[in-house]
Design a protein around this motif. Structure first.
Motif, mmCIF file in Angstrom:
data_model
loop_
_atom_site.group_PDB
_atom_site.id
_atom_site.type_symbol
_atom_site.label_atom_id
_atom_site.label_comp_id
_atom_site.label_asym_id
_atom_site.label_seq_id
_atom_site.Cartn_x
_atom_site.Cartn_y
_atom_site.Cartn_z
ATOM 1 N N LEU A 88 12.457 2.943 -12.498
ATOM 2 C CA LEU A 88 12.429 1.523 -12.839
ATOM 3 C C LEU A 88 11.130 0.870 -12.369
ATOM 4 C CD1 LEU A 88 16.110 0.614 -11.851
ATOM 5 C CD2 LEU A 88 15.210 1.206 -14.110
ATOM 6 N N GLY A 89 10.392 1.544 -11.509
ATOM 7 C CA GLY A 89 9.114 1.037 -11.002
ATOM 8 C C GLY A 89 8.402 2.145 -10.263
ATOM 9 N N ASP A 90 7.217 1.832 -9.720
ATOM 10 C CA ASP A 90 6.450 2.843 -9.002
ATOM 11 C C ASP A 90 6.441 2.553 -7.496
ATOM 12 O OD1 ASP A 90 4.598 0.813 -8.546
ATOM 13 O OD2 ASP A 90 3.089 1.607 -9.904
ATOM 14 N N PRO A 91 5.835 3.434 -6.679
ATOM 15 C CA PRO A 91 5.834 3.226 -5.230
ATOM 16 C C PRO A 91 5.210 1.903 -4.793
ATOM 17 C CG PRO A 91 5.271 5.496 -5.707
ATOM 18 C CD PRO A 91 5.304 4.787 -7.025
ATOM 19 N N LEU A 92 4.194 1.433 -5.522
ATOM 20 C CA LEU A 92 3.596 0.152 -5.141
ATOM 21 C C LEU A 92 4.552 -1.008 -5.414
ATOM 22 C CD1 LEU A 92 -0.145 0.606 -6.185
ATOM 23 C CD2 LEU A 92 0.836 0.566 -3.891
ATOM 24 N N ASP A 93 5.388 -0.884 -6.437
ATOM 25 C CA ASP A 93 6.450 -1.885 -6.632
ATOM 26 C C ASP A 93 7.383 -1.881 -5.428
ATOM 27 O OD1 ASP A 93 5.700 -2.776 -9.229
ATOM 28 O OD2 ASP A 93 6.613 -0.984 -10.114
ATOM 29 N N GLY A 94 7.665 -0.680 -4.901
ATOM 30 C CA GLY A 94 8.511 -0.572 -3.715
ATOM 31 C C GLY A 94 7.852 -1.171 -2.494
ATOM 32 N N ALA A 95 6.546 -0.958 -2.336
ATOM 33 C CA ALA A 95 5.827 -1.535 -1.197
ATOM 34 C C ALA A 95 5.831 -3.051 -1.270
ATOM 35 C CB ALA A 95 4.397 -0.999 -1.171
ATOM 36 N N LEU A 96 5.690 -3.584 -2.474
ATOM 37 C CA LEU A 96 5.741 -5.036 -2.653
ATOM 38 C C LEU A 96 7.134 -5.581 -2.342
ATOM 39 C CD1 LEU A 96 3.597 -5.150 -5.896
ATOM 40 C CD2 LEU A 96 3.016 -6.311 -3.757
ATOM 41 N N ALA A 97 8.168 -4.835 -2.721
ATOM 42 C CA ALA A 97 9.538 -5.244 -2.390
ATOM 43 C C ALA A 97 9.737 -5.256 -0.883
ATOM 44 C CB ALA A 97 10.538 -4.301 -3.057
ATOM 45 N N MET A 157 0.831 -1.202 0.000
ATOM 46 C CA MET A 157 0.000 0.000 0.000
ATOM 47 C C MET A 157 0.869 1.257 0.000
ATOM 48 S SD MET A 157 -3.086 -0.866 2.645
ATOM 49 C CE MET A 157 -2.179 -2.134 3.540
ATOM 50 N N ASP A 158 0.373 2.252 -0.690
ATOM 51 C CA ASP A 158 1.013 3.565 -0.722
ATOM 52 C C ASP A 158 0.005 4.549 -0.157
ATOM 53 O OD1 ASP A 158 2.509 5.822 -1.251
ATOM 54 O OD2 ASP A 158 2.017 5.869 -3.391
ATOM 55 N N ALA A 159 0.231 4.984 1.096
ATOM 56 C CA ALA A 159 -0.701 5.853 1.798
ATOM 57 C C ALA A 159 -0.113 7.256 1.863
ATOM 58 C CB ALA A 159 -0.980 5.315 3.196
ATOM 59 N N GLY A 160 -0.642 8.163 1.067
ATOM 60 C CA GLY A 160 -0.038 9.486 0.937
ATOM 61 C C GLY A 160 -0.956 10.623 1.325
ATOM 62 N N GLY A 161 -0.478 11.838 1.041
ATOM 63 C CA GLY A 161 -1.197 13.033 1.431
ATOM 64 C C GLY A 161 -2.444 13.296 0.609
ATOM 65 N N SER A 162 -2.526 12.706 -0.586
ATOM 66 C CA SER A 162 -3.684 12.944 -1.450
ATOM 67 C C SER A 162 -4.538 11.703 -1.664
ATOM 68 C CB SER A 162 -3.229 13.473 -2.814
ATOM 69 O OG SER A 162 -2.594 14.724 -2.672
ATOM 70 N N ASN A 163 -3.904 10.544 -1.690
ATOM 71 C CA ASN A 163 -4.671 9.324 -1.938
ATOM 72 C C ASN A 163 -3.961 8.105 -1.388
ATOM 73 O OD1 ASN A 163 -2.846 8.268 -4.155
ATOM 74 N ND2 ASN A 163 -3.512 10.185 -5.102
ATOM 75 N N CYS A 164 -4.666 6.998 -1.399
ATOM 76 C CA CYS A 164 -4.133 5.726 -0.914
ATOM 77 C C CYS A 164 -4.390 4.668 -1.977
ATOM 78 C CB CYS A 164 -4.824 5.341 0.397
ATOM 79 S SG CYS A 164 -4.209 3.818 1.151
#
Length: 283
Positions: A265-274, A1-8
């Motif tokens: 090379l990827g997006d924040p959700l790729d990072g969360a999965l890593a 999950m990517d929980a940020g200031g504008s959306n999740c």
């Protein structure tokens, strides 16, 4: 999950990386309070689990990685321990941490996030650290919230007659029926996200050559360039510009600055999965 200031946002994948479920919700950072944060995280995970068609038994096998904006605020990490997710494991890091993991493929490198807020995050073999990101309005230079705040300041001065009106100032004050008292009442309750709503308007008028809008955006570009210079001076081998405002700000940067930037090379959700995979392997 990517929980940020504008959306999740949430993404569920199989171990081989196949995406089987996604979810999306609203603002989900530490600023909104632990109860609201937990409710938003449950909302988006339920969406993704429902789309994936997972059984209760399968849900208990999930390893979760969550990037949370504002996780460094006092008491937040301790409060996260009370969140009752039914997963096999849950790992929390900042939203900048997972964005860096995704953008640089888990290797050394840096990101500069330009969205509602702004923050630089550097990941080296010696450790990770951030630059800026102290919170609006003290920090967040070059961000959407900063653009919106500058636009409000100009608009109110224009209403006073302290500066001349421009199409940007008129468009901003029109939101408040050109009434200073209404604008002040809004500002008393406004969040960074609320100010960030004005950012596309500022960019539109800057691109249309509104004098004040251009000065606001040019000042933001200088802050972004200083961020990038500092990131490389601190030893980052590469830097990726990310965030919702990044594509529109990039043309305002000098060509020599843009040439130093790398593609993600990827997006924040790729990072969360890593992050989730790292936790599952270490556990």
């Amino acid at each position: 999950m990517d929980a940020g200031g504008s959306n999740c946002r949430c993404r569920i994948t199989k171990p081989d990386g196949t995406v089987i479920g996604t979810g999306a919700g609203g603002q989900a950072n530490a600023r909104i309070g632990l109860d609201r944060l937990y409710a938003e995280l449950v909302l988006v995970t339920d969406q993704a689990i429902g789309e994936a068609g997972l059984s209760e038994a399968q849900v208990t096998q999930i390893h979760a990685g969550i990037g949370l904006a504002g996780i460094s605020r006092p008491g937040i990490r301790e409060g996260l321990g009370g969140f009752a997710f039914p997963f096999a494991s849950v790992a929390y890091e900042s939203d900048a941490y997972i964005a860096n993991l995704g953008a640089n493929g888990g290797g050394e490198g840096a990101i500069l996030i330009i969205g509602t807020g702004s923050i630089g995050h550097i990941r080296l073999a010696s450790g990770t650290f951030t630059i800026g990101g102290y919170g609006f309005p003290i920090s967040d230079e070059g961000s959407g919230a900063a653009l919106g705040l500058s636009a409000m300041r100009h608009a109110l001065r224009a209403l006073d007659g302290r500066t001349r009106k421009t199409p940007l100032s008129t468009a901003v004050t029109e939101r408040f029926d050109h009434d200073t008292a209404r604008a002040i009442a809004w500002m008393a309750e406004a969040s960074p996200r609320d100010y960030g709503i004005f950012a596309p308007l500022v960019m539109d008028y800057a691109e249309a050559d509104d004098e004040i809008a251009r000065s606001i955006v040019e000042d933001a570009a200088l802050h972004i360039e200083r961020f990038i210079e500092t990131i490389f001076a601190r030893g980052a081998p590469r830097c990726v510009l990310v965030g919702g405002l990044a594509p529109r700000m990039k043309p305002w940067l000098r060509s020599r600055t843009v040439e130093r930037l790398s593609e993600p090379l990827g997006d924040p959700l790729d990072g969360a999965l890593a992050l989730a995979r790292e936790t599952s392997l270490s556990g």
